[in-house]
Design a protein around this motif. Structure first.
Motif, PDB file in Angstrom:
ATOM      1  N   PRO A 110      83.344  67.182   1.662  1.00 26.30           N
ATOM      2  CA  PRO A 110      83.784  68.585   1.622  1.00 26.30           C
ATOM      3  C   PRO A 110      84.338  68.972   0.254  1.00 26.30           C
ATOM      4  CG  PRO A 110      84.527  67.562   3.645  1.00 26.30           C
ATOM      5  CD  PRO A 110      83.935  66.464   2.794  1.00 26.30           C
ATOM      6  N   MET A 111      85.049  68.004  -0.389  1.00 28.24           N
ATOM      7  CA  MET A 111      85.596  68.315  -1.714  1.00 28.24           C
ATOM      8  C   MET A 111      84.468  68.550  -2.717  1.00 28.24           C
ATOM      9  SD  MET A 111      88.000  66.028  -4.159  1.00 28.24           S
ATOM     10  CE  MET A 111      89.302  65.799  -2.984  1.00 28.24           C
TER      11      MET A 111
ATOM     12  N   ALA B 122      75.225  47.733   0.785  1.00 26.18           N
ATOM     13  CA  ALA B 122      76.379  46.996   0.244  1.00 26.18           C
ATOM     14  C   ALA B 122      76.938  46.001   1.259  1.00 26.18           C
ATOM     15  CB  ALA B 122      77.463  47.994  -0.182  1.00 26.18           C
ATOM     16  N   ASP B 123      76.133  45.720   2.284  1.00 26.85           N
ATOM     17  CA  ASP B 123      76.476  44.724   3.303  1.00 26.85           C
ATOM     18  C   ASP B 123      77.720  45.079   4.112  1.00 26.85           C
ATOM     19  OD1 ASP B 123      74.309  43.175   2.648  1.00 26.85           O
ATOM     20  OD2 ASP B 123      75.424  42.076   1.067  1.00 26.85           O
ATOM     21  N   ARG B 124      77.898  46.317   4.326  1.00 25.01           N
ATOM     22  CA  ARG B 124      79.028  46.701   5.179  1.00 25.01           C
ATOM     23  C   ARG B 124      78.516  46.884   6.602  1.00 25.01           C
ATOM     24  NH1 ARG B 124      82.431  51.390   2.490  1.00 25.01           N
ATOM     25  NH2 ARG B 124      83.816  50.856   4.242  1.00 25.01           N
ATOM     26  N   ALA B 125      79.309  46.468   7.557  1.00 21.41           N
ATOM     27  CA  ALA B 125      78.899  46.550   8.960  1.00 21.41           C
ATOM     28  C   ALA B 125      78.882  47.998   9.403  1.00 21.41           C
ATOM     29  CB  ALA B 125      79.878  45.771   9.824  1.00 21.41           C
ATOM     30  N   SER B 126      77.962  48.316  10.324  1.00 21.13           N
ATOM     31  CA  SER B 126      77.830  49.709  10.778  1.00 21.13           C
ATOM     32  C   SER B 126      79.125  50.183  11.444  1.00 21.13           C
ATOM     33  CB  SER B 126      76.659  49.850  11.750  1.00 21.13           C
ATOM     34  OG  SER B 126      76.869  49.009  12.863  1.00 21.13           O
ATOM     35  N   GLU B 127      79.784  49.258  12.199  1.00 22.05           N
ATOM     36  CA  GLU B 127      81.028  49.641  12.875  1.00 22.05           C
ATOM     37  C   GLU B 127      82.094  50.027  11.851  1.00 22.05           C
ATOM     38  OE1 GLU B 127      79.325  46.922  13.496  1.00 22.05           O
ATOM     39  OE2 GLU B 127      78.549  47.352  15.495  1.00 22.05           O
ATOM     40  N   GLU B 128      82.128  49.267  10.757  1.00 21.97           N
ATOM     41  CA  GLU B 128      83.114  49.556   9.704  1.00 21.97           C
ATOM     42  C   GLU B 128      82.812  50.907   9.053  1.00 21.97           C
ATOM     43  OE1 GLU B 128      82.948  46.917   6.396  1.00 21.97           O
ATOM     44  OE2 GLU B 128      84.551  47.974   5.336  1.00 21.97           O
ATOM     45  N   LEU B 129      81.526  51.129   8.815  1.00 23.20           N
ATOM     46  CA  LEU B 129      81.137  52.403   8.192  1.00 23.20           C
ATOM     47  C   LEU B 129      81.536  53.585   9.071  1.00 23.20           C
ATOM     48  CD1 LEU B 129      77.569  51.512   6.861  1.00 23.20           C
ATOM     49  CD2 LEU B 129      79.565  52.120   5.477  1.00 23.20           C
ATOM     50  N   VAL B 130      81.282  53.430  10.352  1.00 27.10           N
ATOM     51  CA  VAL B 130      81.618  54.516  11.290  1.00 27.10           C
ATOM     52  C   VAL B 130      83.125  54.703  11.357  1.00 27.10           C
ATOM     53  CG1 VAL B 130      81.558  55.196  13.714  1.00 27.10           C
ATOM     54  CG2 VAL B 130      79.518  54.243  12.653  1.00 27.10           C
ATOM     55  N   ALA B 131      83.860  53.603  11.412  1.00 28.10           N
ATOM     56  CA  ALA B 131      85.323  53.667  11.555  1.00 28.10           C
ATOM     57  C   ALA B 131      85.977  54.305  10.339  1.00 28.10           C
ATOM     58  CB  ALA B 131      85.880  52.279  11.785  1.00 28.10           C
ATOM     59  N   THR B 132      85.465  53.978   9.159  1.00 25.52           N
ATOM     60  CA  THR B 132      86.110  54.506   7.936  1.00 25.52           C
ATOM     61  C   THR B 132      85.656  55.916   7.581  1.00 25.52           C
ATOM     62  OG1 THR B 132      84.416  53.430   6.626  1.00 25.52           O
ATOM     63  CG2 THR B 132      86.487  52.234   6.900  1.00 25.52           C
ATOM     64  N   PHE B 133      84.621  56.382   8.263  1.00 26.95           N
ATOM     65  CA  PHE B 133      84.102  57.702   7.887  1.00 26.95           C
ATOM     66  C   PHE B 133      85.041  58.835   8.295  1.00 26.95           C
ATOM     67  CE2 PHE B 133      81.389  61.456   8.450  1.00 26.95           C
ATOM     68  CZ  PHE B 133      80.870  61.529   7.181  1.00 26.95           C
ATOM     69  N   GLY B 134      85.667  58.679   9.423  1.00 24.02           N
ATOM     70  CA  GLY B 134      86.570  59.742   9.878  1.00 24.02           C
ATOM     71  C   GLY B 134      86.105  60.343  11.186  1.00 24.02           C
ATOM     72  N   GLU B 135      86.940  61.189  11.707  1.00 20.26           N
ATOM     73  CA  GLU B 135      86.658  61.803  13.013  1.00 20.26           C
ATOM     74  C   GLU B 135      85.577  62.877  12.835  1.00 20.26           C
ATOM     75  OE1 GLU B 135      86.716  63.878  16.462  1.00 20.26           O
ATOM     76  OE2 GLU B 135      87.800  64.874  14.844  1.00 20.26           O
ATOM     77  N   PRO B 136      84.462  62.797  13.571  1.00 22.01           N
ATOM     78  CA  PRO B 136      83.329  63.711  13.337  1.00 22.01           C
ATOM     79  C   PRO B 136      83.705  65.180  13.393  1.00 22.01           C
ATOM     80  CG  PRO B 136      82.717  61.998  14.901  1.00 22.01           C
ATOM     81  CD  PRO B 136      84.163  61.822  14.634  1.00 22.01           C
TER      82      PRO B 136
ATOM     83  N   ARG C 247      75.423  68.216  13.724  1.00 18.71           N
ATOM     84  CA  ARG C 247      75.323  69.210  14.795  1.00 18.71           C
ATOM     85  C   ARG C 247      76.595  70.066  14.869  1.00 18.71           C
ATOM     86  NH1 ARG C 247      76.680  68.230  19.676  1.00 18.71           N
ATOM     87  NH2 ARG C 247      76.663  65.971  19.347  1.00 18.71           N
ATOM     88  N   ARG C 248      77.730  69.404  14.700  1.00 21.57           N
ATOM     89  CA  ARG C 248      79.004  70.135  14.810  1.00 21.57           C
ATOM     90  C   ARG C 248      79.240  71.119  13.656  1.00 21.57           C
ATOM     91  NH1 ARG C 248      82.809  68.052  18.447  1.00 21.57           N
ATOM     92  NH2 ARG C 248      82.233  66.063  19.378  1.00 21.57           N
TER      93      ARG C 248
ATOM     94  N   ALA D  63      83.170  67.551  10.273  1.00 22.62           N
ATOM     95  CA  ALA D  63      82.240  68.678  10.407  1.00 22.62           C
ATOM     96  C   ALA D  63      82.935  69.980  10.042  1.00 22.62           C
ATOM     97  CB  ALA D  63      81.719  68.734  11.839  1.00 22.62           C
ATOM     98  N   ARG D  64      84.200  70.106  10.457  1.00 19.89           N
ATOM     99  CA  ARG D  64      84.923  71.341  10.152  1.00 19.89           C
ATOM    100  C   ARG D  64      85.115  71.511   8.647  1.00 19.89           C
ATOM    101  NH1 ARG D  64      89.274  70.393  12.911  1.00 19.89           N
ATOM    102  NH2 ARG D  64      90.650  69.993  11.139  1.00 19.89           N
ATOM    103  N   LEU D  65      85.481  70.407   7.982  1.00 22.05           N
ATOM    104  CA  LEU D  65      85.687  70.482   6.518  1.00 22.05           C
ATOM    105  C   LEU D  65      84.378  70.781   5.798  1.00 22.05           C
ATOM    106  CD1 LEU D  65      88.108  67.458   6.066  1.00 22.05           C
ATOM    107  CD2 LEU D  65      88.670  69.868   5.742  1.00 22.05           C
ATOM    108  N   ILE D  66      83.321  70.110   6.253  1.00 24.48           N
ATOM    109  CA  ILE D  66      82.019  70.324   5.613  1.00 24.48           C
ATOM    110  C   ILE D  66      81.565  71.765   5.813  1.00 24.48           C
ATOM    111  CG2 ILE D  66      79.559  69.742   5.762  1.00 24.48           C
ATOM    112  CD1 ILE D  66      80.391  66.844   6.268  1.00 24.48           C
ATOM    113  N   ARG D  67      81.734  72.238   7.022  1.00 25.80           N
ATOM    114  CA  ARG D  67      81.315  73.616   7.307  1.00 25.80           C
ATOM    115  C   ARG D  67      82.065  74.600   6.406  1.00 25.80           C
ATOM    116  NH1 ARG D  67      79.235  77.305  10.685  1.00 25.80           N
ATOM    117  NH2 ARG D  67      80.477  79.157  11.048  1.00 25.80           N
TER     118      ARG D  67
END
Lengths: 706, 128
Positions: free
Chosen positions: B51-52, A165-179, A139-140, A183-187
């Motif tokens: 992004p990369m 790969a049996d990774r916990a959802s909390e871990e996945l969210v935590a390691t993904f980065g600040e939304p 969305r962002r 979003a800014r980089l992706i945009r």
């Protein structure tokens, strides 16, 4: 009819029609309760519709045989879809078809596109925190719909791999980065993938935005600069003028007499203008020109008789050495007030009193205009004397008229031109007397008159000192002063324009109202491009220098039918849009000169000085010829015969620099100039009505005139 | 050990291109590979990788396509383009020159570097 149908069978459109029409029907029929009942029925119908639709969707999903998580996902998608019951059924069926035959939670792209990116996340069996993260990031990004779906699908695939790969959802969210950062980089990266046309138009929009922002900032800066600008009137030009005048001894000042004469003066009033008489000022002016005995001469005689006191005072005043007009003399107050609202009151010139106070132009015009009335009185007096063959009276009036011209200050072109006019009138009267009434004056009178004429200092060259000061005075009232001769335009210029407009045309353009915001905004923007004080000063200097150098030339070195160098410069500035905008204050004042294409005013002004000289010289020749005729009983064959006894030398024709032309035609003398075409036409005048310096063809008969 | 962002900005794309040299890979696979190789030095995080990848795609060095994987799920696979191969080759040359310069300056001990590289998957050209 629709009210009688079964509510369950009604369609949306029927309900809509019913809802809108019921109040009106009720109002007509007086059945308010019926309308309320209809509204209650409608709410109930909506609830029934939703429950019925939900049952249908539940049935479709239950019968699909899909795995439990996928069934739950389908129900979630449909529940958030804000569509009608028919669409809800279609969505459910489409989702079931999409998931059918596979345990994959990935839907075909067309289906995803129809559902939208938010529902793409719901369509998968990812844990809620991960779904929310993806939803948040997607969305962002604020990308196009298709791009968002692509990103969402890829992130879903990514997290599904993580879950696998049996990774916990909390871990996945935590390691993904600040939304927000993701979003800014992706945009940013996705925008680079867009078509060049889109990127170019985006850049253009950005550039336009930046430009507009720049314009707004500049405008605000100009506004502040403009609103806070105040002129500083440092130099008191009027005081300097008065100081020069006060150097003249009070006994030598003519102005007190003229001022008293004005107070006792009865202005000529136009007689009843009946259709039979067709009397107007033009007719009266011709009568004055034709002289005593003309049809309406009685009007002028009455005017003269009613102003005997003013005439006596004028004659006394002309015996003084100088005019001696002191602007800030309190004695002038009564006279200024007597002029009434039409009078030129520099104190009342502008609403912005401080700006107009002591404006130099106030010094130049009021008394000069009034003195024309006295000059007219002397003209009538001289003609009346001539008609009565009263030599002494004529000489007194003639001499007074010449004194009037001599008394006027000679350091201001505007005033000088008035002096030339008065002096030329004197030459003209004298030549007329010599032609029509040669016995009126004795040889001794003529000798004295000739000496008086030869001593006249006017003519030949216009002096622009005060005219330059006039420009400088306006500049100091329109501009700020930074102490180094530079400054910026203030509101006073625009106020002055509005006041002048109101004074000249009786009304002011509403867009010049200084209380209006749009006016202030327009002025402030305008002030940003108008030339600075130093630049404007330079322009004034350039113009006056050119005109001064041109006025210093004799007439035979001037191009007669072309604009003067100064006027050419004005035209050049006026043709350039940029210069016209920048030099608007100066060009606005000079507008009359710019618009006079055919007979350029400055050109005529410089020439007027030369014409005055030519008139004077022709008058001296006429006197010499008359005296010669008195002595020899015949006219000389050549003007050289007058020299050196009666003339030191033959005067030059100002048009071509050659000696004035002279012929004896049918036993009568003819003194003439080659005039504008600079060709000797043997004294022939092509147009009797245009015997003068303006005649483009033929010669100018100087004596006797036509 | 975390590499500074500015340094990673230059090294990251080369590392990704190098990983794609052997064949198409999807996002999670690349993240895992980068985290595992070189003692996690090149682990740039998932938020940086995607992004990369989009940037590299925009520059024409890689291309993406949705394909069904072993599990039956659809994934977006990235593979090198011809331009990408040239870019990788140039990147390797540059990093090699840089590494040699560092060795000359004594910043990198050449033997140690070669020894470590020999026991790990090949990510760049410095060891070749």
């Amino acid at each position: 009819m629709s009210e009688s149908r079964d509510p369950d069978q009604r369609s949306w459109s029927e309900w809509w029609r019913l809802m809108n029409s019921t109040p009106w029907h009720d109002a007509i029929r007086g059945r308010l309760t019926g309308a309320l009942a209809a509204r209650r029925s409608f709410r109930q119908w909506l609830q029934d519709e939703f429950q019925q639709s939900q049952k249908q969707v539940d049935a479709i999903v239950a019968e699909s045989g899909l795995p439990e998580p996928i069934q739950a996902a389908v129900l979630r998608i449909v529940s958030v879809a804000r569509v009608g019951k028919k669409k809800r059924r279609e969505y459910a069926e489409e989702l079931v078809r999409g998931f059918a035959g596979t345990t994959s939670i990935a839907l075909p792209l067309p289906t995803l596109e129809r559902l939208g990116d938010a529902r793409v996340c719901l369509a998968h069996s990812l844990p809620a925190p991960v779904s929310q993260l993806i939803d948040d990031v997607v969305r962002r990004t604020r990308l196009w719909r298709r791009e968002r779906i692509d990103v969402a699908r890829e992130l879903i695939a990514h997290f599904e791999d993580g879950v696998q790969a049996d990774r916990a959802s909390e871990e996945l969210v935590a390691t993904f980065g600040e939304p927000r950062a993701v979003a800014r980089l992706i945009r940013r990266a996705k925008l680079r993938q867009r078509p060049w046309a889109w990127r170019a138009s985006r850049r253009m929009l950005q550039a336009t935005g930046v430009f507009m922002a720049f314009v707004v900032v500049c405008w605000i800066w100009l506004l502040i600069r403009f609103v806070t600008a105040e002129p500083t009137v440092k130099r008191d030009f009027v005081g300097e003028w008065d100081q020069r005048t006060q150097a003249v001894a009070e006994n030598d000042r003519a102005w007190p007499f003229y001022r008293t004469a004005f107070m006792k003066f009865h202005k000529a009033k136009l007689p009843d203008n009946s259709p039979q008489t067709q009397m107007d000022w033009g007719v009266l002016a011709k009568s004055l020109e034709a002289g005593a005995g003309s049809e309406h001469w009685s009007f002028w005689r009455e005017h003269l008789e009613s102003n005997q006191q003013a005439l006596a005072l004028t004659l006394q005043g002309t015996e003084k050495r100088q005019l001696g007009f002191v602007y800030r003399d309190v004695s002038n107050q009564e006279w200024l007030e007597s002029q009434g609202p039409k009078g030129f009151d520099p104190q009342g010139f502008s609403r912005h009193q401080e700006c107009a106070r002591g404006l130099l132009v106030g010094v130049l015009l009021p008394h000069i205009q009034e003195m024309r009335e006295l000059q007219l009185l002397l003209a009538v007096e001289a003609e009346e004397a001539r008609s009565k063959h009263d030599r002494a009276r004529w000489l007194r009036a003639w001499s007074a008229n010449l004194s009037l011209a001599e008394q006027l200050p000679s350091d201001c072109a505007v005033i000088q031109l008035t002096g030339f006019f008065y002096a030329s009138q004197s030459w003209s009267w004298l030549r007329n007397v010599l032609a029509k009434d040669p016995t009126l004056l004795t040889d001794d009178d003529l000798r004295q008159v000739a000496h008086r004429i030869a001593a006249f200092q006017g003519g030949g060259r216009l002096r622009l000192r005060v005219d330059r000061e006039f420009g400088e005075d306006l500049l100091q009232r329109f501009y700020t002063d930074d102490g180094d001769g530079d400054g910026r335009l203030t509101q006073d210029y625009f106020r002055m324009l509005g006041d002048a407009e109101r004074r000249l045309f009786g009304k002011t353009d509403p867009s010049r109202d200084p209380r209006r915001l749009d006016t202030i905004l327009e002025w402030s923007a305008h002030s940003g491009v108008i030339a600075s004080r130093a630049e404007m000063q330079q322009a004034l200097q350039q113009y006056f220098d050119l005109e001064a150098s041109e006025s210093a030339k004799p007439l035979w070195e001037q191009a007669l039918d072309e604009p003067s160098p100064g006027q050419r410069l004005l035209h050049e500035w006026y043709r350039s849009k940029w210069q016209r905008l920048r030099l608007q204050p100066f060009l606005g004042i000079m507008q009359p000169l710019i618009s006079m294409e055919e007979t350029p005013n400055p050109q005529r002004s410089w020439q007027a000085a030369e014409f005055a000289t030519l008139n004077r010289d022709a008058t001296l020749v006429a006197i010499a010829l008359t005296v010669y005729h008195h002595r020899h009983g015949e006219w000389p064959e050549r003007l050289e015969q007058l020299c050196p006894d009666l003339l030191p030398q033959v005067p030059l024709d100002r048009f071509d620099g050659q000696p004035l032309r002279y012929r004896v035609v049918d036993g009568k003398p003819l003194v003439y100039s080659v005039a504008r075409n600079r060709l000797d036409d043997q004294g022939q005048v092509t147009d009797d009505k245009r015997n003068g310096p303006e005649a483009r063809e033929g010669d100018w008969r100087l004596w006797p005139s036509m | 050990m975390r590499i500074e962002r500015e340094l990673m900005r230059g090294a990251g794309p080369v590392a990704v291109l190098k990983l794609l040299e052997d064949g198409a890979k999807y996002g999670y696979e690349l993240v895992t590979a980068l985290a595992e190789h070189a003692e996690g030095v090149l682990d740039m995080g998932q938020s940086t990788l995607y992004p990369m990848l989009y940037n590299l795609e925009a520059q024409g060095y890689i291309k993406a396509s949705w394909e069904e994987g072993d599990t039956g799920r659809q994934r977006k696979y990235y593979s090198l383009t011809a331009d990408g191969k040239r870019r990788l080759s140039d990147g390797i040359e540059q990093w090699r020159a840089l590494a040699n310069a560092f060795i000359d300056l004594g910043i990198l001990p050449s033997t140690t570097t070669r020894g470590k590289r020999s026991s790990r998957p090949n990510l760049g050209g410095a060891s070749s």
